[in-house]
Scaffold this active site. Structure first.
Site, PDB file in Angstrom:
ATOM      1  N   GLU A  98      41.571  71.198   0.972  1.00 41.10           N
ATOM      2  CA  GLU A  98      41.908  71.835   2.405  1.00 41.10           C
ATOM      3  C   GLU A  98      42.399  70.523   3.454  1.00 41.10           C
ATOM      4  OE1 GLU A  98      42.879  74.223   4.247  1.00 41.10           O
ATOM      5  OE2 GLU A  98      41.261  75.281   4.758  1.00 41.10           O
ATOM      6  N   ASP A  99      42.867  71.217   4.558  1.00 41.17           N
ATOM      7  CA  ASP A  99      43.292  69.888   5.479  1.00 41.17           C
ATOM      8  C   ASP A  99      42.006  69.869   6.270  1.00 41.17           C
ATOM      9  OD1 ASP A  99      43.674  72.532   6.627  1.00 41.17           O
ATOM     10  OD2 ASP A  99      45.384  72.252   7.459  1.00 41.17           O
ATOM     11  N   ASP A 102      36.766  73.792   9.811  1.00 39.53           N
ATOM     12  CA  ASP A 102      36.626  74.099  11.266  1.00 39.53           C
ATOM     13  C   ASP A 102      35.401  74.962  11.444  1.00 39.53           C
ATOM     14  OD1 ASP A 102      37.122  74.076  14.017  1.00 39.53           O
ATOM     15  OD2 ASP A 102      38.198  75.848  13.957  1.00 39.53           O
ATOM     16  N   PHE A 151      41.369  69.615  19.079  1.00 39.74           N
ATOM     17  CA  PHE A 151      42.702  70.303  18.322  1.00 39.74           C
ATOM     18  C   PHE A 151      43.581  69.181  17.788  1.00 39.74           C
ATOM     19  CE2 PHE A 151      46.361  72.578  17.071  1.00 39.74           C
ATOM     20  CZ  PHE A 151      45.935  73.547  16.240  1.00 39.74           C
ATOM     21  N   ARG A 164      53.364  69.255  11.574  1.00 37.59           N
ATOM     22  CA  ARG A 164      53.016  69.056  10.388  1.00 37.59           C
ATOM     23  C   ARG A 164      53.298  67.529   9.694  1.00 37.59           C
ATOM     24  NH1 ARG A 164      50.409  73.619   8.405  1.00 37.59           N
ATOM     25  NH2 ARG A 164      51.423  75.454   9.125  1.00 37.59           N
TER      26      ARG A 164
END
Ligand code: IMP
Length: 178
Positions: A98-99, A102, A151, A164
């Site tokens: 996963e990136d 959160d 963010f 990205r």
């Protein structure tokens, strides 16, 4: 005049490359030659998965899943699977890539889903972790970098599907939102 995009670089490309080598070596050692399936969650994990995989050793296959989670729910039934895995994962050892973690909802749900489908073992590796934002408890086996509650974009992470491609993890400048 071009708008300023990056407010602050949190993680540089050099740091990402170095950390991916360390993570790859650790993961390869931990699997002790056992075969495993690397599952990338689209789309944000792609650059990280590509960089990490250069340092992964062993009997490895790759697949991808695309899920969208709906805010305000922790229920498995409310995660939409846009693209499922290509083959059965019964008895398979999975490394879920996963990136960013959160709230933890996405990984929590996908992990449960994989065990429900008969996976032998599910380990999680995430490039980034924002622990302050956690709503659902999730144990990540490997984390690249812990970051504060901001963010971020770059190296796979997007704002409205953009940024990205940035070769770093960066906090967006406020003027991008305005
Ligand atoms: P979670 O289910 O709340 O843990 O959300 C994980 C997903 O939210 C990630 O895969 C990202 O797509 C997105 N996300 C969370 N924080 C950020 C961020 O700072 N930048 C870009 N995407 C983010």
């Amino acid at each position: 005049m071009e708008k300023k995009i990056v407010k602050e670089v949190l993680v540089s490309m050099e740091q990402i490359e170095k950390r991916c080598k360390e993570l790859g070596a650790q993961i390869s050692k931990d699997y002790e030659g056992k075969p495993f399936l690397v599952v990338g969650l689209l789309t944000g994990s792609v650059p990280f998965l590509a960089e990490l995989s250069k340092s992964l050793d062993g009997d490895i296959e790759f697949d991808f899943m695309d899920v969208s989670s709906y805010d305000g729910t922790e229920s498995i039934g409310d995660v939409k699977i846009n693209k499922d895995l290509n083959k059965s994962i019964k008895g398979v050892n999975i490394l879920l890539v996963e990136d960013i973690v959160d709230t933890g909802r996405t990984l929590n749900t996908v992990k449960k889903l994989m065990y429900n489908k008969g996976a032998a073992d599910v380990k999680i590796v995430s490039l980034l972790d924002k622990p302050e934002r956690r709503v659902v408890q999730i144990d990540c086996d490997y984390i690249g970098f812990e970051i504060p509650d901001a963010f971020v974009v770059g190296f796979g992470l997007d704002y409205n599907q953009k940024f990205r491609q940035l070769p770093m993890i960066a906090v967006l400048d406020e003027n991008v939102y305005s």
